[in-house]
Design a protein around this motif. Structure first.
Motif, PDB file in Angstrom:
ATOM      1  N   GLU A  11     -87.785  17.272 -46.752  1.00  0.00           N
ATOM      2  CA  GLU A  11     -87.270  16.179 -47.127  1.00  0.00           C
ATOM      3  C   GLU A  11     -86.897  15.588 -46.008  1.00  0.00           C
ATOM      4  O   GLU A  11     -87.089  14.325 -45.751  1.00  0.00           O
ATOM      5  N   LYS A  12     -86.344  16.143 -45.222  1.00  0.00           N
ATOM      6  CA  LYS A  12     -85.882  15.704 -43.684  1.00  0.00           C
ATOM      7  C   LYS A  12     -87.223  15.142 -43.030  1.00  0.00           C
ATOM      8  O   LYS A  12     -86.863  14.110 -42.499  1.00  0.00           O
ATOM      9  N   LEU A  14     -89.999  14.018 -43.914  1.00  0.00           N
ATOM     10  CA  LEU A  14     -90.306  12.748 -44.696  1.00  0.00           C
ATOM     11  C   LEU A  14     -89.658  11.591 -44.429  1.00  0.00           C
ATOM     12  O   LEU A  14     -89.916  10.418 -44.235  1.00  0.00           O
ATOM     13  N   ARG A  15     -88.211  11.968 -44.592  1.00  0.00           N
ATOM     14  CA  ARG A  15     -87.155  10.851 -44.334  1.00  0.00           C
ATOM     15  C   ARG A  15     -87.386  10.253 -42.741  1.00  0.00           C
ATOM     16  O   ARG A  15     -87.058   8.973 -42.736  1.00  0.00           O
ATOM     17  N   ILE A  16     -87.452  11.285 -41.865  1.00  0.00           N
ATOM     18  CA  ILE A  16     -87.567  10.700 -40.422  1.00  0.00           C
ATOM     19  C   ILE A  16     -88.960  10.052 -40.260  1.00  0.00           C
ATOM     20  O   ILE A  16     -89.071   8.712 -39.375  1.00  0.00           O
ATOM     21  N   GLU A  17     -90.024  10.244 -41.048  1.00  0.00           N
ATOM     22  CA  GLU A  17     -91.169   9.447 -40.831  1.00  0.00           C
ATOM     23  C   GLU A  17     -90.971   8.296 -41.616  1.00  0.00           C
ATOM     24  O   GLU A  17     -91.408   7.184 -41.022  1.00  0.00           O
ATOM     25  N   LEU A  18     -90.415   8.100 -42.426  1.00  0.00           N
ATOM     26  CA  LEU A  18     -90.116   6.909 -43.420  1.00  0.00           C
ATOM     27  C   LEU A  18     -89.355   6.093 -42.559  1.00  0.00           C
ATOM     28  O   LEU A  18     -89.761   4.718 -42.306  1.00  0.00           O
ATOM     29  N   GLU A  19     -88.160   6.540 -42.043  1.00  0.00           N
ATOM     30  CA  GLU A  19     -87.487   5.587 -41.079  1.00  0.00           C
ATOM     31  C   GLU A  19     -88.195   5.286 -39.663  1.00  0.00           C
ATOM     32  O   GLU A  19     -88.143   3.824 -39.246  1.00  0.00           O
ATOM     33  N   LYS A  22     -90.648   2.544 -41.134  1.00  0.00           N
ATOM     34  CA  LYS A  22     -90.092   1.139 -41.291  1.00  0.00           C
ATOM     35  C   LYS A  22     -89.343   0.390 -40.109  1.00  0.00           C
ATOM     36  O   LYS A  22     -89.391  -0.642 -39.867  1.00  0.00           O
ATOM     37  N   ILE A  65     -94.806   7.873 -49.309  1.00  0.00           N
ATOM     38  CA  ILE A  65     -93.274   8.588 -49.055  1.00  0.00           C
ATOM     39  C   ILE A  65     -92.075   8.227 -49.927  1.00  0.00           C
ATOM     40  O   ILE A  65     -91.549   9.184 -50.447  1.00  0.00           O
ATOM     41  N   GLU A  66     -92.044   7.056 -50.173  1.00  0.00           N
ATOM     42  CA  GLU A  66     -90.967   6.688 -50.939  1.00  0.00           C
ATOM     43  C   GLU A  66     -91.145   7.196 -52.412  1.00  0.00           C
ATOM     44  O   GLU A  66     -90.117   7.522 -52.952  1.00  0.00           O
ATOM     45  N   LEU A  69     -90.208  11.082 -52.250  1.00  0.00           N
ATOM     46  CA  LEU A  69     -88.850  11.318 -52.216  1.00  0.00           C
ATOM     47  C   LEU A  69     -88.502  10.987 -53.625  1.00  0.00           C
ATOM     48  O   LEU A  69     -87.305  11.831 -54.090  1.00  0.00           O
TER      49      LEU A  69
END
Length: 109
Positions: A11-12, A14-19, A22, A65-66, A69
């Motif tokens: 999860e971490k 994916l969140r880093i890649e999403l950030e 964006k 990714i969204e 998640l």
């Protein structure tokens, strides 16, 4: 819809890649499209066509990714007590008796 199991580390990541997508990639590609538009005829503008293609990829990846998640069931594998079974998120150590080599395998999502 059934939830997909995911480790805390997964999860971490994916969140880093999403950030990054964006906050860095999306603004960069918007700027590249703007600069390419200033060059004139868009039909024969390779920079514009490439930037639009890259924009489509970035936006698609953000949606992917969204979705992952939103449909995830995050499992903290450190909270699962060892019971001798290989399950999601397990780290397995294999020992080669002939060479005494040890290999570690971890299943992540």
């Amino acid at each position: 819809m059934e939830k997909t199991p995911m480790t805390v580390d997964g999860e971490k990541i994916l969140r880093i890649e999403l950030e990054r997508l964006k906050t860095e990639e999306r603004p960069r590609i918007v700027q590249a499209i703007s600069e390419a538009r200033e060059q004139g005829d868009l039909r024969e503008n390779a920079e514009y066509l490439y930037a639009k293609e890259e924009q489509g990829f970035i936006e698609g990846r953000i949606l992917d990714i969204e979705s992952k998640l939103a449909n995830s069931n995050v499992k903290d594998v450190s909270q699962i007590s060892p019971n001798g079974k290989v399950i999601f998120g397990s780290t397995v150590r294999l020992l080669n008796f002939e060479s005494d080599d040890c290999l570690l395998y971890t299943s992540d999502a």
